[in-house]
Write an enzyme that holds these catalytic residues in place. Structure first.
Site, PDB file in Angstrom:
ATOM      1  N   ARG A 153      11.839  -2.797  11.825  1.00  0.00           N
ATOM      2  CA  ARG A 153      11.402  -1.931  12.335  1.00  0.00           C
ATOM      3  C   ARG A 153      10.603  -3.333  13.765  1.00  0.00           C
ATOM      4  NH1 ARG A 153       5.648   0.274   8.624  1.00  0.00           N
ATOM      5  NH2 ARG A 153       4.583  -0.621  10.095  1.00  0.00           N
ATOM      6  N   ARG A 166      -0.043  -9.420  13.718  1.00  0.00           N
ATOM      7  CA  ARG A 166      -0.854  -7.898  12.412  1.00  0.00           C
ATOM      8  C   ARG A 166      -1.789  -8.848  11.336  1.00  0.00           C
ATOM      9  NH1 ARG A 166       3.954  -5.073  10.325  1.00  0.00           N
ATOM     10  NH2 ARG A 166       3.128  -4.121   9.689  1.00  0.00           N
ATOM     11  N   ARG A 211      11.929  -7.178   5.483  1.00  0.00           N
ATOM     12  CA  ARG A 211      11.938  -5.438   5.566  1.00  0.00           C
ATOM     13  C   ARG A 211      12.775  -5.186   6.448  1.00  0.00           C
ATOM     14  NH1 ARG A 211       6.041  -2.466   5.272  1.00  0.00           N
ATOM     15  NH2 ARG A 211       5.839  -2.662   7.536  1.00  0.00           N
ATOM     16  N   LYS A 238       0.632  -1.021   0.247  1.00  0.00           N
ATOM     17  CA  LYS A 238      -0.413  -0.227   0.003  1.00  0.00           C
ATOM     18  C   LYS A 238       0.953   0.924   0.345  1.00  0.00           C
ATOM     19  CE  LYS A 238      -2.398  -0.917   4.185  1.00  0.00           C
ATOM     20  NZ  LYS A 238      -1.507  -2.124   3.977  1.00  0.00           N
ATOM     21  N   ARG A 260      -9.723   0.697   9.264  1.00  0.00           N
ATOM     22  CA  ARG A 260      -8.803  -1.038   9.531  1.00  0.00           C
ATOM     23  C   ARG A 260      -9.941  -1.693  10.693  1.00  0.00           C
ATOM     24  NH1 ARG A 260      -3.194   0.637   9.138  1.00  0.00           N
ATOM     25  NH2 ARG A 260      -2.061  -1.718   9.703  1.00  0.00           N
TER      26      ARG A 260
HETATM   27  P1  AMP Z   1       1.437   0.265   9.225  1.00  0.00           P
HETATM   28  O1  AMP Z   1       2.373   1.310   9.105  1.00  0.00           O
HETATM   29  O2  AMP Z   1      -0.058   0.742   8.418  1.00  0.00           O
HETATM   30  O3  AMP Z   1       1.159  -1.372   9.070  1.00  0.00           O
HETATM   31  O4  AMP Z   1       0.132   0.487  10.923  1.00  0.00           O
HETATM   32  C1  AMP Z   1       1.425   0.509  11.937  1.00  0.00           C
HETATM   33  C2  AMP Z   1       0.880  -0.001  13.095  1.00  0.00           C
HETATM   34  O5  AMP Z   1       0.030   1.178  13.080  1.00  0.00           O
HETATM   35  C3  AMP Z   1      -0.343  -1.276  13.340  1.00  0.00           C
HETATM   36  O6  AMP Z   1      -0.387  -2.267  13.162  1.00  0.00           O
HETATM   37  C4  AMP Z   1      -1.180  -0.304  13.912  1.00  0.00           C
HETATM   38  O7  AMP Z   1      -0.604  -1.024  15.548  1.00  0.00           O
HETATM   39  C5  AMP Z   1      -1.144   1.212  13.976  1.00  0.00           C
HETATM   40  N1  AMP Z   1      -1.916   1.370  13.247  1.00  0.00           N
HETATM   41  C6  AMP Z   1      -2.226   2.048  11.799  1.00  0.00           C
HETATM   42  N2  AMP Z   1      -3.010   2.795  11.311  1.00  0.00           N
HETATM   43  C7  AMP Z   1      -4.057   2.085  12.164  1.00  0.00           C
HETATM   44  C8  AMP Z   1      -5.598   2.069  12.477  1.00  0.00           C
HETATM   45  N3  AMP Z   1      -6.433   2.079  11.100  1.00  0.00           N
HETATM   46  N4  AMP Z   1      -5.654   1.443  13.408  1.00  0.00           N
HETATM   47  C9  AMP Z   1      -5.581   0.842  14.247  1.00  0.00           C
HETATM   48  N5  AMP Z   1      -3.610   1.092  14.395  1.00  0.00           N
HETATM   49  C10 AMP Z   1      -3.543   1.695  13.258  1.00  0.00           C
END
Ligand code: AMP
Length: 217
Positions: free
Chosen positions: A160, A171, A127, A13, A88
């Site tokens: 990360r 996740r 990654r 994404k 989400r």
């Molecule tokens: P991402 O980089 O989008 O995978 O987000 C990393 C982490 O941020 C996720 O595993 C969640 O802990 C938190 N996070 C990001 N976006 C959301 C969302 N829309 N709702 C809840 N937690 C989020």
């Protein structure tokens, strides 16, 4: 054009957002990036979100909805935006619809990027990310020229915390349970555009162009 990028962690994404930013001149709203920035700066928000993020859990809806609501008010969102990693949950999707309706706006398309789970685990656990500029690498598919050093800015390239294998599995489970129901949610609204997220970055961008043909916003 108001777009949502839907898909599991590791679907690409963020990478495809970069393409869409260049092609359509739209701002990317990545809740993951905003939360990581807040965590790095140890703001109130960052401290609240940290524990959830490190465990691969979702940050509570009201927190994320609050930051997206603020971000959507900014002037650069007037001509459109790309939501990456939001919504989400069903509660986030409902809140988004309300936020947009209050402003006379709506979502024009939801791009659902599909990638098999085994591929996601290998992508995410391999990654690596530059701590300084955010450039992403992969230990085998796209390594840095010098181990641990960013090719672009010489910053430190690290894993990360939430890309560790056990957290990745969590996740993906969270995605299945809480986020994948949004596929049906947006399909029912006639907004869903599903495309395969496997292949070259350029080929996936072309599929996005194809599915966006005829979408206006
Ligand atoms: P991402 O980089 O989008 O995978 O987000 C990393 C982490 O941020 C996720 O595993 C969640 O802990 C938190 N996070 C990001 N976006 C959301 C969302 N829309 N709702 C809840 N937690 C989020």
């Amino acid at each position: 054009m108001n777009l949502i990028l839907l898909g599991p962690p590791g679907a690409g994404k963020g990478t495809q957002s970069q393409y869409l930013i260049k092609k359509y001149g739209l701002p990317q709203i990545s809740t993951g990036d905003m939360l990581r920035e807040a965590r790095k700066n140890q703001t109130e928000l960052g401290k609240k979100a940290e524990e959830f993020m490190n465990a691969g859990k979702l940050v509570p809806d009201e927190v994320v909805i609050g930051i997206v609501g603020e971000r959507l008010k900014k002037a650069d969102c007037a001509k459109g935006f790309i939501l990456d990693g939001f919504p989400r949950t069903a509660a986030q999707a409902d809140a988004l619809a309300r936020l947009l309706a209050d402003d006379g706006k709506k979502i024009d398309a939801v791009l659902n990027i599909e990638v098999p789970e085994s591929e996601l685990i290998s992508r995410l656990s391999g990654r690596r990310v530059c701590e300084n500029c955010g450039a992403t690498y992969h230990v085998t598919i796209a390594p840095t020229k010098m181990m641990g050093t960013c090719d672009k800015c010489s910053g430190s390239v690290v894993q990360r915390k939430d890309d560790a294998e056990e957290t990745v599995k969590n996740r993906l489970k969270v995605y299945q349970e809480s986020t994948s129901p949004l596929i049906g949610y947006y399909k029912d609204k006639g907004l869903l555009k599903t495309l395969p997220g496997v292949g070259s970055v350029g080929a996936i961008s072309s599929s996005i162009d194809n599915v966006l043909t005829g979408v206006s916003g």
